[in-house]
Each structure stands twice: as structure tokens, then as C-alpha cells.
Design a protein around this motif. Structure first.
Motif, PDB file in Angstrom:
ATOM      1  N   GLY A  16       9.543   0.017  16.936  1.00 32.32           N
ATOM      2  CA  GLY A  16       8.305  -0.731  16.806  1.00 32.32           C
ATOM      3  C   GLY A  16       8.291  -2.064  17.530  1.00 32.32           C
ATOM      4  N   GLU A  17       9.221  -2.262  18.466  1.00 33.35           N
ATOM      5  CA  GLU A  17       9.332  -3.531  19.187  1.00 33.35           C
ATOM      6  C   GLU A  17       8.445  -3.603  20.420  1.00 33.35           C
ATOM      7  OE1 GLU A  17      13.418  -3.631  20.189  1.00 33.35           O
ATOM      8  OE2 GLU A  17      14.063  -4.115  18.163  1.00 33.35           O
ATOM      9  N   ALA A  18       8.040  -2.458  20.933  1.00 24.92           N
ATOM     10  CA  ALA A  18       7.295  -2.429  22.189  1.00 24.92           C
ATOM     11  C   ALA A  18       6.555  -1.105  22.344  1.00 24.92           C
ATOM     12  CB  ALA A  18       8.250  -2.620  23.374  1.00 24.92           C
ATOM     13  N   ILE A  19       5.639  -1.106  23.284  1.00 25.41           N
ATOM     14  CA  ILE A  19       5.004   0.138  23.706  1.00 25.41           C
ATOM     15  C   ILE A  19       5.579   0.471  25.069  1.00 25.41           C
ATOM     16  CG2 ILE A  19       2.850   1.147  24.563  1.00 25.41           C
ATOM     17  CD1 ILE A  19       1.405  -0.097  22.259  1.00 25.41           C
ATOM     18  N   ARG A  20       6.011   1.706  25.204  1.00 25.54           N
ATOM     19  CA  ARG A  20       6.567   2.185  26.475  1.00 25.54           C
ATOM     20  C   ARG A  20       5.495   3.017  27.170  1.00 25.54           C
ATOM     21  NH1 ARG A  20      11.568   2.518  28.434  1.00 25.54           N
ATOM     22  NH2 ARG A  20      12.441   1.851  26.447  1.00 25.54           N
ATOM     23  N   PHE A  21       5.387   2.844  28.478  1.00 28.60           N
ATOM     24  CA  PHE A  21       4.441   3.635  29.266  1.00 28.60           C
ATOM     25  C   PHE A  21       4.978   3.801  30.676  1.00 28.60           C
ATOM     26  CE2 PHE A  21       3.242  -0.778  29.743  1.00 28.60           C
ATOM     27  CZ  PHE A  21       2.824  -0.925  31.060  1.00 28.60           C
ATOM     28  N   HIS A  22       4.419   4.739  31.388  1.00 32.52           N
ATOM     29  CA  HIS A  22       4.820   4.983  32.768  1.00 32.52           C
ATOM     30  C   HIS A  22       3.671   4.625  33.681  1.00 32.52           C
ATOM     31  CE1 HIS A  22       8.607   6.970  31.794  1.00 32.52           C
ATOM     32  NE2 HIS A  22       7.961   7.418  30.734  1.00 32.52           N
ATOM     33  N   LEU A  23       4.022   3.998  34.780  1.00 26.25           N
ATOM     34  CA  LEU A  23       3.050   3.571  35.773  1.00 26.25           C
ATOM     35  C   LEU A  23       3.397   4.259  37.084  1.00 26.25           C
ATOM     36  CD1 LEU A  23       0.750   1.334  35.946  1.00 26.25           C
ATOM     37  CD2 LEU A  23       2.457  -0.049  37.108  1.00 26.25           C
ATOM     38  N   ALA A  24       2.441   4.954  37.651  1.00 28.24           N
ATOM     39  CA  ALA A  24       2.647   5.560  38.967  1.00 28.24           C
ATOM     40  C   ALA A  24       2.273   4.502  40.003  1.00 28.24           C
ATOM     41  CB  ALA A  24       1.792   6.801  39.131  1.00 28.24           C
ATOM     42  N   VAL A  25       3.260   4.073  40.788  1.00 26.81           N
ATOM     43  CA  VAL A  25       3.056   3.056  41.825  1.00 26.81           C
ATOM     44  C   VAL A  25       3.252   3.726  43.174  1.00 26.81           C
ATOM     45  CG1 VAL A  25       3.855   0.855  42.749  1.00 26.81           C
ATOM     46  CG2 VAL A  25       3.908   1.254  40.282  1.00 26.81           C
ATOM     47  N   PHE A  26       2.171   3.818  43.935  1.00 24.73           N
ATOM     48  CA  PHE A  26       2.199   4.505  45.228  1.00 24.73           C
ATOM     49  C   PHE A  26       2.811   5.902  45.084  1.00 24.73           C
ATOM     50  CE2 PHE A  26       2.508  -0.056  46.437  1.00 24.73           C
ATOM     51  CZ  PHE A  26       1.248  -0.171  47.016  1.00 24.73           C
ATOM     52  N   GLY A  27       2.495   6.577  43.964  1.00 25.26           N
ATOM     53  CA  GLY A  27       2.945   7.941  43.728  1.00 25.26           C
ATOM     54  C   GLY A  27       4.317   8.065  43.093  1.00 25.26           C
ATOM     55  N   VAL A  28       5.006   6.946  42.870  1.00 24.54           N
ATOM     56  CA  VAL A  28       6.346   6.974  42.274  1.00 24.54           C
ATOM     57  C   VAL A  28       6.229   6.483  40.827  1.00 24.54           C
ATOM     58  CG1 VAL A  28       8.685   6.047  42.391  1.00 24.54           C
ATOM     59  CG2 VAL A  28       7.426   6.547  44.496  1.00 24.54           C
ATOM     60  N   GLU A  29       6.787   7.243  39.890  1.00 27.99           N
ATOM     61  CA  GLU A  29       6.690   6.902  38.474  1.00 27.99           C
ATOM     62  C   GLU A  29       7.717   5.836  38.094  1.00 27.99           C
ATOM     63  OE1 GLU A  29       7.069   9.327  34.352  1.00 27.99           O
ATOM     64  OE2 GLU A  29       6.009  10.324  35.987  1.00 27.99           O
ATOM     65  N   LYS A  30       7.228   4.774  37.456  1.00 25.90           N
ATOM     66  CA  LYS A  30       8.072   3.666  37.001  1.00 25.90           C
ATOM     67  C   LYS A  30       7.935   3.532  35.492  1.00 25.90           C
ATOM     68  CE  LYS A  30       8.692   2.232  41.326  1.00 25.90           C
ATOM     69  NZ  LYS A  30       9.920   1.895  41.986  1.00 25.90           N
ATOM     70  N   SER A  31       9.018   3.132  34.831  1.00 27.15           N
ATOM     71  CA  SER A  31       9.032   2.954  33.386  1.00 27.15           C
ATOM     72  C   SER A  31       8.681   1.504  33.059  1.00 27.15           C
ATOM     73  CB  SER A  31      10.421   3.291  32.852  1.00 27.15           C
ATOM     74  OG  SER A  31      10.480   3.064  31.475  1.00 27.15           O
ATOM     75  N   CYS A  32       7.786   1.321  32.091  1.00 29.94           N
ATOM     76  CA  CYS A  32       7.351  -0.021  31.711  1.00 29.94           C
ATOM     77  C   CYS A  32       7.346  -0.157  30.200  1.00 29.94           C
ATOM     78  CB  CYS A  32       5.941  -0.291  32.229  1.00 29.94           C
ATOM     79  SG  CYS A  32       5.733  -0.067  33.993  1.00 29.94           S
ATOM     80  N   ARG A  33       7.512  -1.395  29.749  1.00 28.57           N
ATOM     81  CA  ARG A  33       7.416  -1.714  28.332  1.00 28.57           C
ATOM     82  C   ARG A  33       6.608  -2.993  28.202  1.00 28.57           C
ATOM     83  NH1 ARG A  33      12.431  -3.303  26.101  1.00 28.57           N
ATOM     84  NH2 ARG A  33      11.684  -2.777  24.029  1.00 28.57           N
ATOM     85  N   ILE A  34       5.837  -3.077  27.146  1.00 31.36           N
ATOM     86  CA  ILE A  34       5.161  -4.320  26.804  1.00 31.36           C
ATOM     87  C   ILE A  34       5.529  -4.623  25.360  1.00 31.36           C
ATOM     88  CG2 ILE A  34       2.986  -3.110  26.286  1.00 31.36           C
ATOM     89  CD1 ILE A  34       1.572  -5.772  27.147  1.00 31.36           C
ATOM     90  N   THR A  35       6.020  -5.831  25.128  1.00 33.48           N
ATOM     91  CA  THR A  35       6.497  -6.187  23.796  1.00 33.48           C
ATOM     92  C   THR A  35       5.334  -6.349  22.824  1.00 33.48           C
ATOM     93  OG1 THR A  35       6.433  -8.564  24.202  1.00 33.48           O
ATOM     94  CG2 THR A  35       8.493  -7.403  24.777  1.00 33.48           C
ATOM     95  N   VAL A  36       5.645  -6.204  21.548  1.00 36.49           N
ATOM     96  CA  VAL A  36       4.647  -6.386  20.500  1.00 36.49           C
ATOM     97  C   VAL A  36       4.100  -7.811  20.549  1.00 36.49           C
ATOM     98  CG1 VAL A  36       4.342  -6.520  17.989  1.00 36.49           C
ATOM     99  CG2 VAL A  36       5.548  -4.584  19.001  1.00 36.49           C
ATOM    100  N   THR A  37       4.961  -8.788  20.835  1.00 37.27           N
ATOM    101  CA  THR A  37       4.521 -10.178  20.930  1.00 37.27           C
ATOM    102  C   THR A  37       3.486 -10.338  22.042  1.00 37.27           C
ATOM    103  OG1 THR A  37       6.716 -10.871  20.201  1.00 37.27           O
ATOM    104  CG2 THR A  37       5.311 -12.563  21.176  1.00 37.27           C
ATOM    105  N   ALA A  38       3.697  -9.689  23.170  1.00 47.68           N
ATOM    106  CA  ALA A  38       2.736  -9.755  24.272  1.00 47.68           C
ATOM    107  C   ALA A  38       1.416  -9.103  23.875  1.00 47.68           C
ATOM    108  CB  ALA A  38       3.305  -9.083  25.516  1.00 47.68           C
ATOM    109  N   LEU A  39       1.493  -7.977  23.184  1.00 46.45           N
ATOM    110  CA  LEU A  39       0.267  -7.314  22.730  1.00 46.45           C
ATOM    111  C   LEU A  39      -0.498  -8.186  21.747  1.00 46.45           C
ATOM    112  CD1 LEU A  39       1.630  -3.706  22.329  1.00 46.45           C
ATOM    113  CD2 LEU A  39      -0.173  -4.418  23.898  1.00 46.45           C
ATOM    114  N   ARG A  40       0.223  -8.802  20.822  1.00 43.62           N
ATOM    115  CA  ARG A  40      -0.426  -9.699  19.847  1.00 43.62           C
ATOM    116  C   ARG A  40      -1.059 -10.895  20.558  1.00 43.62           C
ATOM    117  NH1 ARG A  40      -1.137  -6.399  16.009  1.00 43.62           N
ATOM    118  NH2 ARG A  40       0.680  -5.692  14.891  1.00 43.62           N
ATOM    119  N   SER A  41      -0.406 -11.369  21.614  1.00 41.51           N
ATOM    120  CA  SER A  41      -0.947 -12.474  22.403  1.00 41.51           C
ATOM    121  C   SER A  41      -2.261 -12.069  23.079  1.00 41.51           C
ATOM    122  CB  SER A  41       0.077 -12.904  23.455  1.00 41.51           C
ATOM    123  OG  SER A  41      -0.466 -13.857  24.324  1.00 41.51           O
TER     124      SER A  41
END
Length: 85
Positions: A16-41
Motif C-alpha cells: 500500500g505504499e505506491a501505485i505501480r504502472f507501466h508506461l510505454a515510451v516510444f514503444g518500449v515498456e517502462k516500470s513506474c511507481r508513484i508514492t501514496v504521499t505524491a498521490l495525496r499531494s
């Protein structure tokens, strides 16, 4: 757009510390996380559901993740924190 958040990849991490998502950048999949603190902000501490906050700010989150990942295409992941917004 040169990037896209893959909808099926969005998930709250088990701890429950972050949301994980994948971002396709120029067709290449990258792993990303955004912290709960950032979301609350982003939500200005309104107390909303984390996945709803993510969906509401999807464009801004995607832009910020893309900005980091496009600087160096060899980087495979990024963690977005409250100070990034």
C-alpha cells in the motif's frame, strides 16, 4: 503521443505504499511507481481513493514520468514522489 500509460498495468502495491504502472515510451515498456504521499499531494489531502486520484491525474502523472524517462532512454523505471509535483 510518444508515451501511453498501459491501463491494465495500474495496481496498488501489496504494502500500500505506491501505485505501480507501466508506461510505454516510444514503444518500449517502462516500470513506474508513484508514492501514496505524491498521490495525496495531487489530491490536496482530500482523502480520496488512491486509484481514483491516479485516474483523475493520469495525464499529469504520465507527463511527469515521461519527462524523467525520456531524458535517458536506457533507464528502465522511475519513482515519482510528492516533490516531483
Amino acid at each position: 503521443m510518444p508515451y501511453d500509460i498501459l491501463r491494465d498495468s495500474i495496481a496498488l502495491e501489496p504494502a500500500g505504499e505506491a501505485i505501480r504502472f507501466h508506461l510505454a515510451v516510444f514503444g518500449v515498456e517502462k516500470s513506474c511507481r508513484i508514492t501514496v504521499t505524491a498521490l495525496r499531494s495531487l489530491d490536496q489531502s482530500q482523502g480520496g481513493d488512491l486509484l481514483t486520484i491516479f485516474d483523475t491525474h493520469r495525464l499529469r502523472i504520465g507527463q511527469r514520468a515521461f519527462a524523467y524517462l525520456s531524458r535517458d532512454l536506457l533507464v528502465s523505471s522511475v519513482v515519482l514522489r510528492a516533490l516531483d509535483f
